[in-house]
Design an enzyme around this catalytic site. Sequence first.
Site, mmCIF file in Angstrom:
data_model
loop_
_atom_site.group_PDB
_atom_site.id
_atom_site.type_symbol
_atom_site.label_atom_id
_atom_site.label_comp_id
_atom_site.label_asym_id
_atom_site.label_seq_id
_atom_site.Cartn_x
_atom_site.Cartn_y
_atom_site.Cartn_z
ATOM 1 N N HIS A 82 50.378 37.512 57.638
ATOM 2 C CA HIS A 82 50.557 37.386 56.196
ATOM 3 C C HIS A 82 50.523 38.741 55.487
ATOM 4 O O HIS A 82 50.542 38.812 54.257
ATOM 5 C CB HIS A 82 49.439 36.470 55.655
ATOM 6 N N LYS A 109 51.538 42.340 53.912
ATOM 7 C CA LYS A 109 52.683 42.976 53.251
ATOM 8 C C LYS A 109 52.374 44.467 53.188
ATOM 9 O O LYS A 109 51.540 44.908 52.386
ATOM 10 C CB LYS A 109 52.910 42.450 51.836
ATOM 11 N N ASP A 134 56.528 57.863 55.684
ATOM 12 C CA ASP A 134 56.171 59.142 56.305
ATOM 13 C C ASP A 134 54.660 59.343 56.474
ATOM 14 O O ASP A 134 54.193 60.480 56.602
ATOM 15 C CB ASP A 134 56.738 60.316 55.487
ATOM 16 N N HIS A 154 50.131 34.284 41.781
ATOM 17 C CA HIS A 154 50.137 34.563 43.217
ATOM 18 C C HIS A 154 49.300 35.785 43.577
ATOM 19 O O HIS A 154 49.152 36.108 44.756
ATOM 20 C CB HIS A 154 51.582 34.757 43.691
ATOM 21 N N LYS A 202 46.228 38.357 44.437
ATOM 22 C CA LYS A 202 44.962 38.252 45.157
ATOM 23 C C LYS A 202 44.135 39.486 44.795
ATOM 24 O O LYS A 202 44.222 40.533 45.447
ATOM 25 C CB LYS A 202 45.190 38.197 46.666
ATOM 26 N N ASP A 226 31.759 43.871 39.132
ATOM 27 C CA ASP A 226 31.099 44.623 38.065
ATOM 28 C C ASP A 226 32.138 45.499 37.360
ATOM 29 O O ASP A 226 33.231 45.044 37.072
ATOM 30 C CB ASP A 226 29.926 45.438 38.620
#
Length: 472
Positions: A215, A217, A222, A390, A392, A397
């Site tokens: 999952h 991404k 370089d 979508h 995450k 704090d």
Amino acid sequence: MTSWLLGTSIMLIHLLGIVSAVMALMSSRTSQGAIAWIISLLTFPYVALPAYWFFGRPRFYGYVTARGERDNVLRRVLVRYRHNIKPHLSSPTSIDIQAVEQLAMMPLTKGNSADLLIDGEATFTSLFEGIDQAKDYLLLQFFIVRNDALGKRLQDHLIKAAQRGVRVYFLYDEVGSRKLNDGFLNEMIKEGIEVKAFRSSRGFKHRFQLNFRNHRKIAVVDGKQGWVGGFNVGVEYLGQNPRHGPWRDTHLALGGPCVLGLQEAFWEDWHWATGEVITLNWHAESHPQDDHHVVIVPSGPADKQDTASLLIQQLIHSANERLWVTSPYFVPDQGVQDALRLAAMRGVDVRVMIPERPDHLLVFLSAFSFLPDMLRAGVKIYRYLPGFLHQKVMLIDSNAATVGTINLDNRSFRLNFEITAFIPSTAFASKVQAMLEQDFAQCRRVTIDEISQRPMWKKVVSRAAYLTAPIQ
């Protein structure tokens, strides 16, 4: 003869059920899971056996074996990389950060840049600009890649990079990108782009490991620039799919030594997918003008620990004033549920932002079974109204935040390969706080009455959906 074959087949199935029950006893991560599998395998082996072999395996053993059998070249590269990065290491300022380092098995580095990319246009504009600047190599990895307008834009940038002599390595998940056709891939292959699928079921030996997903991404240019976050490649991520409407997501552009952490995660996945050891730049470059501290936290079903779940629990326990969480799929395990409730009980401002519109029905229904306990403990639940949420993201704090790919559900905790950037920086946290305050302003707060006053049939359906949480 027929009856003898039938009797022998029945005995064999029950014997396999007993053997699998012993395996479940020895390997299941929870006593509840072990009991459920054992009873099912001994009582209904005809149904439970295929279910266990496809969905019940707790570890990605093929990846564990490949990781343990690394050849000397792989070991030498890692040793050299860890030596090169020593000048850029930062000593943990608290036990909390030290625990994150231990879970990540990667160091806290200083001298990094970290820029929030809010929504699709900002993310892909930044990514495409980075691809166009590549001189040596590009590493691209996505869970979902579609052959649509956005997919073709990415393809065009990658092909142009390959044509000017840049090495391009493109990795996609075989399940998440199952609709991606050969024509799209062959067009890149003929231009010299290295294209591979991440197949958890690779080879006859690992044929039953279909329930694991990659999952992550990740994009790396370089070894100097990197991107990580919630975005896959498809027009829905730009808000151009009427079914989902406006798409709310967050990505992160990174520079500095922490990029090598993203690179290491990709490099290890590429080795699993191909058996190849690719030559990359492992020399870290500092960005002292920004100087964010960053730990890259890869996690997955090949880890000895439940890294993702433990990371979330650690961050929750470390919060003293504020804990804001966004997740499109919110079916956390019992440990995370308990940690959220306890944080709220000790006075932490615990907010959880989830979508108003369901994307996966079972996940949406499952949440109703435990939300009442959350709300009674003081956890504040918000539903995002303008479109599909979508992102995450976590804010701890006013001094730390995370952006990555981990959802708060069992699949991300135990079945998916994930990756998250943990950034203990007040400057970065203030930007995340400002972003989330705008998001919360577009949410409605869930009340205990709307949950508890639902019809009985809806409560029963939600509870039944929750029972499927381990494989959602």
